[in-house]
Design an enzyme around this catalytic site. Structure first.
Site, short mmCIF file in Angstrom:
data_model
loop_
_atom_site.label_atom_id
_atom_site.label_comp_id
_atom_site.label_asym_id
_atom_site.label_seq_id
_atom_site.Cartn_x
_atom_site.Cartn_y
_atom_site.Cartn_z
N ASP A 148 29.61 43.65 40.83
CA ASP A 148 30.15 43.77 40.45
C ASP A 148 31.46 44.20 40.52
OD1 ASP A 148 31.12 43.14 37.48
OD2 ASP A 148 31.76 45.03 38.30
N ILE A 176 32.46 40.75 35.12
CA ILE A 176 32.59 39.52 36.21
C ILE A 176 31.15 39.49 36.42
CG2 ILE A 176 32.93 39.43 38.97
CD1 ILE A 176 34.74 41.74 39.33
N ASP A 177 30.27 40.25 35.98
CA ASP A 177 28.81 40.51 35.98
C ASP A 177 28.67 38.86 34.51
OD1 ASP A 177 27.71 41.21 37.94
OD2 ASP A 177 26.75 42.54 37.16
N LEU A 178 29.39 39.85 33.60
CA LEU A 178 28.99 39.67 32.19
C LEU A 178 29.90 38.41 32.02
CD1 LEU A 178 28.80 42.87 29.80
CD2 LEU A 178 27.24 41.80 31.57
N SER A 181 27.61 35.33 33.93
CA SER A 181 27.19 35.09 32.79
C SER A 181 26.85 34.20 31.71
CB SER A 181 26.43 36.35 31.97
OG SER A 181 26.86 36.78 30.73
#
Length: 412
Positions: A148, A176-178, A181
């Site tokens: 991220d 960014i990760d979430l 997802s």
């Protein structure tokens, strides 16, 4: 817990992902009824099991970090050693009978193990095969690893985060990760809908790069159209004024009044004499006089408490929020009111966690299982997929579920 079936009841997901983005996607699928089988390396499991927690804290949380608990409810844990053929064989047998396979390994890793899309499609044409990449499967950076923070830097997000007179800073959460997802949950859902129409699965993917670009959408568009490269503005925003944090007598509040009508309501609710001025009337004028507007509004807000500012502006429908700390935000009754807080028992302890990021009236999400131990459900999962006790014993002897003491390691 809801007695009603979830929207994804009967959907089976084989999850090879680790850390945050992939596990968040599969947790959302699990919340809405999917049966998620989390594949973990037998010795250590998902690295997120230990993220951000001291030894004492791990002991207090039952050997698992809050980070892992946050993203791994509603899952069964299957311990598999993909470094040996026995482990890969078990993975292929299960993949032949599930609806979704998800992974976040580097490009080529799954194919090297005989678990790539083409390998599994031949066994299961209805399969939806989902992959998280860092930079994508093609292009000059395809083989680069990243997380991220790396994409916050690469995407330009860090260049606009922080104060103008100080170095760039990271966004404090794994945004960014979430965000990625949710993108993959959408792609999987669309692929399952397409399969219902056609009977055929497909390969879907996203990347931290695409997620970061989506977050930076209007900044990139502004650059491509006008050549503007905006810099750091603290809590302010280049689109409108006011649109930032302001001082209160006991903290900070965010005030956003992007159009002229809202600005007038804001000015008159707080201090019409100081703020309802002709030179501040139009949005273009406020942008040109940004420092004057901010100074005038700050002089007013600094005399009032956060609660008073929020009450006055909320009453006239001006966008406003107190700058809360994590505890204030997590415990605010509004979050619980919209289903944003869930809880469950794990090893005799009550665990609170953030709920799914959307609601469904007819098929609501629910918590059915706590976050698992490494390999906790290995035999249970294998039995579900028709493996006999003798077959399980043979695979165990072959190292599929972890090395047996004294057994030689298979060459990679």
């Amino acid at each position: 817990m809801s007695p009603r079936p979830g929207a994804l009841d009967g959907i089976r997901v084989l999850d090879f992902s680790r850390v945050f983005a992939g596990p968040d996607s599969t947790q959302i699928l699990g919340d809405f009824g999917a049966d998620v089988i989390k594949v973990e390396e037998p010795t250590r499991g998902d690295d997120a099991r230990y993220f951000g927690a001291t030894q004492d804290e791990l002991a207090a949380f039952g050997g698992i970090s809050p980070s892992f608990l946050a993203f791994n409810r509603n899952k069964l844990s299957l311990a598999l050693d993909l470094g040996c053929e026995a482990g890969r064989s078990v993975a292929r047998r299960i993949a032949a009978n599930v609806d979704v396979v998800l992974n976040n390994f580097r490009p080529g890793a799954m194919a090297k193990w005989g678990l790539g899309y083409d390998d599994l499609k031949a066994l299961n044409p209805r399969l939806v095969y989902a992959t998280f990449y860092a930079y994508g499967a093609e292009g000059p950076l395809a083989d680069f690893g990243a997380n991220d923070l790396a994409l916050q830097a690469h995407s330009g997000l860090m260049s606009i985060t922080g104060d103008a007179d100080r170095p760039p800073v990271r966004c404090g959460t794994a945004a960014i990760d979430l965000h990625a997802s949710l993108g993959l949950v959408s792609a999987i859902s669309l692929a399952l809908f397409h399969r219902e129409r056609t009977g055929v699965g497909q390969e879907v993917d996203t990347s931290l790069l695409l997620s970061s670009a989506h977050l930076m959408n209007y900044f990139y568009a502004d650059y491509w159209i006008s050549g503007n490269t905006h810099g750091r503005m603290g809590t302010a925003n280049h689109l409108s004024v006011p649109n930032q944090a302001f001082p209160a007598s006991d903290g900070m509040v965010i005030i956003i009044a992007p159009n002229d009508e809202m600005w007038l309501r804001c000015a008159r609710a707080l201090d019409a004499a100081a703020l309802d001025r002709p030179e501040f009337l139009h949005s273009s004028a406020r942008l040109s006089r940004r420092h004057e507007v901010v100074a005038a509004l700050s002089a007013v807000t600094s005399r009032l408490s956060c609660a008073e500012i929020v009450a006055r502006l909320g009453a006239v429908k001006v966008n406003v929020a107190k700058v809360n700390d994590i505890g204030e935000a997590a415990d605010h009754p509004q979050l619980a009111a919209v289903g944003g807080v869930v809880s469950y028992e794990r090893h005799g302890k009550r665990i609170k966690a953030v709920g799914s990021p959307f609601r469904m009236a007819a098929t609501p999400g629910s918590v059915r299982r706590p976050a698992p131990e490494i390999g906790e459900h290995t035999d249970e999962v294998l039995a579900q997929f028709g493996l006999s006790e003798a077959e399980i014993a043979d695979y165990r002897q072959g190292g599929a579920f972890g090395r047996i003491a004294g057994a030689p390691r298979e060459p990679s």
